[in-house]
Design an enzyme around this catalytic site. Structure first.
Site, PDB file in Angstrom:
ATOM      1  N   LYS A  45       0.836  -1.194   0.000  1.00 47.40           N
ATOM      2  CA  LYS A  45       0.000   0.000   0.000  1.00 47.40           C
ATOM      3  C   LYS A  45       0.876   1.251   0.000  1.00 47.40           C
ATOM      4  O   LYS A  45       1.841   1.331   0.763  1.00 47.40           O
ATOM      5  CB  LYS A  45      -0.894  -0.025   1.259  1.00 47.40           C
ATOM      6  CG  LYS A  45      -1.715   1.233   1.477  1.00 47.40           C
ATOM      7  CD  LYS A  45      -2.718   1.463   0.358  1.00 47.40           C
ATOM      8  CE  LYS A  45      -3.119   2.934   0.231  1.00 47.40           C
ATOM      9  NZ  LYS A  45      -3.762   3.226  -1.061  1.00 47.40           N
ATOM     10  N   VAL A  71      -9.145   6.827  -2.654  1.00 45.31           N
ATOM     11  CA  VAL A  71      -8.701   6.509  -1.300  1.00 45.31           C
ATOM     12  C   VAL A  71      -7.918   7.676  -0.694  1.00 45.31           C
ATOM     13  O   VAL A  71      -8.078   7.999   0.485  1.00 45.31           O
ATOM     14  CB  VAL A  71      -7.823   5.233  -1.303  1.00 45.31           C
ATOM     15  CG1 VAL A  71      -7.181   5.013   0.063  1.00 45.31           C
ATOM     16  CG2 VAL A  71      -8.656   4.021  -1.692  1.00 45.31           C
ATOM     17  N   ASN A  99       5.851   0.983  -2.024  1.00 42.08           N
ATOM     18  CA  ASN A  99       5.321   2.030  -2.898  1.00 42.08           C
ATOM     19  C   ASN A  99       5.268   3.335  -2.097  1.00 42.08           C
ATOM     20  O   ASN A  99       4.671   3.396  -1.039  1.00 42.08           O
ATOM     21  CB  ASN A  99       3.927   1.598  -3.384  1.00 42.08           C
ATOM     22  CG  ASN A  99       3.272   2.605  -4.305  1.00 42.08           C
ATOM     23  OD1 ASN A  99       2.740   3.618  -3.862  1.00 42.08           O
ATOM     24  ND2 ASN A  99       3.301   2.326  -5.596  1.00 42.08           N
ATOM     25  N   CYS A 129       1.031  11.649  -7.256  1.00 46.21           N
ATOM     26  CA  CYS A 129       0.394  12.416  -6.180  1.00 46.21           C
ATOM     27  C   CYS A 129       0.550  13.902  -6.442  1.00 46.21           C
ATOM     28  O   CYS A 129       1.471  14.329  -7.125  1.00 46.21           O
ATOM     29  CB  CYS A 129       1.005  12.128  -4.831  1.00 46.21           C
ATOM     30  SG  CYS A 129       1.963  10.683  -4.797  1.00 46.21           S
ATOM     31  N   ILE A 190       0.377   1.234 -15.835  1.00 44.76           N
ATOM     32  CA  ILE A 190      -0.049   2.591 -15.586  1.00 44.76           C
ATOM     33  C   ILE A 190      -0.743   2.691 -14.225  1.00 44.76           C
ATOM     34  O   ILE A 190      -1.340   1.720 -13.757  1.00 44.76           O
ATOM     35  CB  ILE A 190      -1.059   3.089 -16.681  1.00 44.76           C
ATOM     36  CG1 ILE A 190      -2.284   2.185 -16.759  1.00 44.76           C
ATOM     37  CG2 ILE A 190      -0.390   3.249 -17.987  1.00 44.76           C
ATOM     38  CD1 ILE A 190      -3.375   2.646 -17.713  1.00 44.76           C
ATOM     39  N   GLY A 242      -2.608  -2.434 -15.387  1.00 45.94           N
ATOM     40  CA  GLY A 242      -3.781  -1.700 -15.825  1.00 45.94           C
ATOM     41  C   GLY A 242      -4.736  -2.672 -16.481  1.00 45.94           C
ATOM     42  O   GLY A 242      -4.584  -3.022 -17.643  1.00 45.94           O
ATOM     43  N   GLY A 243      -5.688  -3.167 -15.696  1.00 45.06           N
ATOM     44  CA  GLY A 243      -6.768  -3.971 -16.244  1.00 45.06           C
ATOM     45  C   GLY A 243      -6.467  -5.419 -16.539  1.00 45.06           C
ATOM     46  O   GLY A 243      -7.283  -6.109 -17.151  1.00 45.06           O
ATOM     47  N   GLY A 264      -4.384  -5.632  -9.933  1.00 42.06           N
ATOM     48  CA  GLY A 264      -5.047  -5.001  -8.799  1.00 42.06           C
ATOM     49  C   GLY A 264      -6.532  -5.269  -8.787  1.00 42.06           C
ATOM     50  O   GLY A 264      -7.027  -6.207  -8.159  1.00 42.06           O
TER      51      GLY A 264
HETATM   52  C1  FMN Z   1      -8.257   0.997  -4.414  1.00 35.27           C
HETATM   53  C2  FMN Z   1      -6.978   1.294  -5.133  1.00 35.27           C
HETATM   54  C3  FMN Z   1      -5.915   1.880  -4.444  1.00 35.27           C
HETATM   55  C4  FMN Z   1      -4.711   2.165  -5.096  1.00 35.27           C
HETATM   56  N1  FMN Z   1      -3.681   2.698  -4.380  1.00 35.27           N
HETATM   57  C5  FMN Z   1      -2.475   2.925  -5.001  1.00 35.27           C
HETATM   58  C6  FMN Z   1      -1.353   3.402  -4.262  1.00 35.27           C
HETATM   59  O1  FMN Z   1      -1.413   3.593  -3.045  1.00 35.27           O
HETATM   60  N2  FMN Z   1      -0.192   3.633  -4.938  1.00 35.27           N
HETATM   61  C7  FMN Z   1      -0.073   3.403  -6.288  1.00 35.27           C
HETATM   62  O2  FMN Z   1       0.996   3.603  -6.855  1.00 35.27           O
HETATM   63  N3  FMN Z   1      -1.123   2.922  -7.005  1.00 35.27           N
HETATM   64  C8  FMN Z   1      -2.319   2.678  -6.394  1.00 35.27           C
HETATM   65  N4  FMN Z   1      -3.377   2.171  -7.133  1.00 35.27           N
HETATM   66  C9  FMN Z   1      -3.207   1.917  -8.563  1.00 35.27           C
HETATM   67  C10 FMN Z   1      -2.892   0.455  -8.840  1.00 35.27           C
HETATM   68  O3  FMN Z   1      -1.705   0.052  -8.199  1.00 35.27           O
HETATM   69  C11 FMN Z   1      -2.795   0.180 -10.357  1.00 35.27           C
HETATM   70  O4  FMN Z   1      -1.791   1.007 -10.899  1.00 35.27           O
HETATM   71  C12 FMN Z   1      -4.083   0.474 -11.088  1.00 35.27           C
HETATM   72  O5  FMN Z   1      -5.194   0.105 -10.290  1.00 35.27           O
HETATM   73  C13 FMN Z   1      -4.165  -0.240 -12.434  1.00 35.27           C
HETATM   74  O6  FMN Z   1      -4.131  -1.652 -12.305  1.00 35.27           O
HETATM   75  P1  FMN Z   1      -5.461  -2.584 -12.226  1.00 35.27           P
HETATM   76  O7  FMN Z   1      -6.352  -2.184 -13.352  1.00 35.27           O
HETATM   77  O8  FMN Z   1      -4.954  -3.988 -12.324  1.00 35.27           O
HETATM   78  O9  FMN Z   1      -6.100  -2.308 -10.904  1.00 35.27           O
HETATM   79  C14 FMN Z   1      -4.586   1.882  -6.482  1.00 35.27           C
HETATM   80  C15 FMN Z   1      -5.656   1.297  -7.165  1.00 35.27           C
HETATM   81  C16 FMN Z   1      -6.840   0.985  -6.519  1.00 35.27           C
HETATM   82  C17 FMN Z   1      -7.961   0.356  -7.294  1.00 35.27           C
END
Ligand code: FMN
Ligand code: FAD
Ligand code: FES
Lengths: 303, 257
Positions: A45, A71, A99, A129, A190, A242-243, A264
């Site tokens: 996280k 979040v 991270n 950020c 991404i 990403g997805g 994710g």
């Molecule tokens: C609920 C949630 C919280 C996330 N928190 C972070 C984070 O703290 N730091 C970060 O670099 N990316 C964060 N992400 C982004 C994911 O790490 C990832 O880059 C993004 O969701 C795309 O991948 P996915 O489609 O497989 O989820 C978060 C994504 C989600 C859905």
């Protein structure tokens, strides 16, 4: 038996599937279903130098084949992470990626200094950020912003450094090159795409933060395209995400140029999906006589 | 307490009221672990997010779990299309349920679709439990006869007075708290009802546990999207409804935070 291991910036992953930051806690939440050691690694996280409260709820909205989240980096701070979570993570997991986020360069550097002295295997810089000094725009949307954070952090750590790129830019390859030039060992992409949903009855945005980041299968083609463009632009390895929800998605991402992948949102839909992806990649390797995954990285044959 | 994820056969499906369904699944390992007030995150074909639904009844002997849900949007509509013989994609049992003191008199207060998770408490505590159940009107009333069959004194309220007490659950709650010696009140329902119940309990100095709702992602504590503002040791912070709740001690919860 095929060899599923991959090596990135000198770090060996037993398989190429990594839990994406923010979606898998600090590895403690899914152990009822399967051990953390099944995954190639975990990106923990997102953490900041001080604990962070995060944004008011609701923080999630569903969309077509995806979700929006806001979040706002709620976390217990880098010291809490090192003290409470890291020992168990090291014991139970494979590659542990921290991270890191921050509002100022000093914040990033302070957090990375703590992690540099810890047992984490890699550091992933989340440069999506808001940059408070530049009025809240993200560090990762300009080459100067990305370069200045990367170079400051590079001086603060010898650990392998991943810079995680935001897709909310006009030319992601320019940012990727800036990160590479300042000493990043790897880029990951991404992060989420900025989006919004509105409740038509109340005329209120569903997210209390009004806007949030889109992830899940909906963003997959955008992610593949960006990974491919970056693969053509830099010489450092790429972790693609990403997805991704199936083994085919993961292989597609690797053909576009990713050396490993993160998952994710798909885990929310099916907590077992990372294991299914690992099994599916193994099957694909067997069926196609692939001995090492490096044989497919970036091997798309563009027209 | 551990949870599972898998597909479990639906062995019974009934309609309780218009758009409100009762579903029983055969899931021995889940029934074994489940406690009153816990929930499951239910997968719906074609949707990215699972839907959190409370566990309404636990039968450890027969290895079954029961859910009661109302069609609210597309996901619950799709769930309502499933029938006996189909399987339900369940992640659960999840979260922290009610903490019921043994051998003490308690009250459960439910509003509308907040009533189902209280039925398991009634089953376990029978005549030690008094139920105060509020519904919009007579067409929305569910499960009241089942509370009675479990030996629980049941007071019905409707917003329009079409059946039972006319008006809010707080008036009969007030009376019960005045007359009886109750050790705990458990509440689940819409936020205004929960706030009113907490206020009434505070006035009578009776502990109260409330079950909260929030939009969820993972359901297991990993993503911190399901936050609600809580206070412990004088410090405000966001708890996770899915993991630290959904049941909280009333004095911990800060609304509008
Ligand atoms: C609920 C949630 C919280 C996330 N928190 C972070 C984070 O703290 N730091 C970060 O670099 N990316 C964060 N992400 C982004 C994911 O790490 C990832 O880059 C993004 O969701 C795309 O991948 P996915 O489609 O497989 O989820 C978060 C994504 C989600 C859905
Ligand atoms: C711990 C908990 C227990 C619950 N128990 C029950 C129950 O026993 N019976 C029952 O009928 N309902 C229950 N709910 C509410 C139920 O989860 C929602 O009605 C349902 O998710 C709506 O989904 P939808 O696709 O029909 O609606 P949509 O509005 O189309 O859903 C869109 C998104 O918002 C989410 N969402 C919408 N409303 C809610 C809500 N009130 N709470 C949480 N997420 C929401 C959905 O899960 C989905 O992700 C419970 C909620 C929680 C948090
Ligand atoms: S829904 Fe993910 S932490 Fe509660």
């Amino acid at each position: 038996m095929v060899d599923m291991s991959v090596k990135i910036a000198g770090v060996e992953f037993p398989n190429p599937v990594i839990a994406a930051s923010g979606t898998y806690g600090n590895g403690e939440c899914y152990t009822d279903l399967y051990p953390l050691s099944k995954l190639g690694g975990i990106s923990c996280k997102g953490m900041t130098i001080e604990p962070k409260l995060g944004n008011p709820p609701p923080r999630i909205a569903e969309s077509y084949s995806g979700i929006l989240n806001s979040v706002g980096l709620q976390n217990i701070g880098v010291h809490g992470f090192v003290e409470y979570y890291l020992p168990t993570l090291k014991e139970e997991g494979n590659v542990i990626i921290a991270n890191v986020a921050g509002a100022t360069i000093d914040d990033y550097v302070a957090a990375v200094e703590v992690l540099d002295a810890s047992d984490v295997d890699m550091i992933e810089l989340n440069i999506s950020c808001p940059n408070v000094k530049q009025g809240g725009a993200s560090w990762g949307i300009s080459c100067e912003g990305a370069a200045s954070v990367t170079s400051a952090v590079r001086r603060a750590t010898k650990k392998p450094l991943i810079v995680k790129l935001t897709p909310n830019v006009t030319d992601i390859t320019a940012i990727a090159k800036a990160a590479e030039a300042e000493g990043a060992d790897c880029i990951s992409l991404i992060n989420t795409l900025l989006g919004m949903r509105i409740d038509v009855k109340t005329r209120r945005p569903i997210l209390k933060n009004n806007v949030g980041g889109l992830s899940g299968p909906a963003v997959f083609p955008v992610a593949v395209r960006m990974v491919w463009q970056c693969h053509n632009a830099v010489n450092i390895p790429i972790i693609g995400m990403g997805g991704i929800s199936t083994a085919e998605d993961a292989i597609e991402m690797m053909l576009a140029g990713a050396s490993a992948v993160q998952m994710g949102t798909a885990i929310f839909t099916d907590p077992y999906s990372p294991l299914k992806v690992i099994d599916g990649i193994e099957e694909y390797m067997e069926e196609n006589g692939i001995k090492s995954l490096s044989e497919i990285v970036g091997q798309v044959k563009p027209w | 307490m551990s949870f599972f994820c898998g597909k479990y056969p639906i062995i019974e499906k009934r309609t309780l009221a218009k758009g409100i369904y009762s579903v029983v699944i055969d899931a021995p390992e889940l029934a074994d672990e489940a406690e009153a007030g816990q929930f499951a995150n239910i997968g719906v074909q074609g949707f990215t997010l699972r839907r959190p639904i409370s566990i309404c009844q636990i039968d450890k002997e027969h290895g079954t779990l029961r859910f009661v849900f109302e069609v609210r949007g597309k996901g619950t509509y799709a769930l309502a299309q499933l029938s006996e013989g189909d399987s339900l994609d369940v992640l659960g049992p999840l979260g922290r349920g009610f903490n019921i003191p043994e051998g003490k008199k308690i009250i459960v207060v439910g509003g509308g679709i907040g009533v189902p998770p209280l039925l398991e408490i009634s089953r376990e505590t029978s005549s030690m439990c008094t139920a105060i159940l509020g519904f919009r009107d007579y067409t929305r009333i569910i499960l009241n006869d089942e509370f009675e069959e479990f030996g629980t004194k049941t007071i019905l309220c409707t917003d329009d007075g079409s059946v039972g007490v006319h008006g809010l659950v707080t008036a009969p709650l007030e009376e019960e708290l005045k007359s009886g010696n109750y050790a705990l009140v458990c509440a689940c329902g819409p936020e205004p009802m929960i706030k009113a119940v907490i206020k009434t309990c505070e006035a009578h100095n009776v502990p109260c546990q409330v079950s909260l709702e929030q939009r969820m992602g993972c359901g297991v504590g990993a993503c911190v999207v399901c936050s609600c503002m809580t206070v412990r040791n004088g410090r405000e912070y966001y708890s996770r409804v899915c993991k630290d709740g959904p049941v909280f001690n009333a004095e911990e919860v800060r609304f509008n935070g």
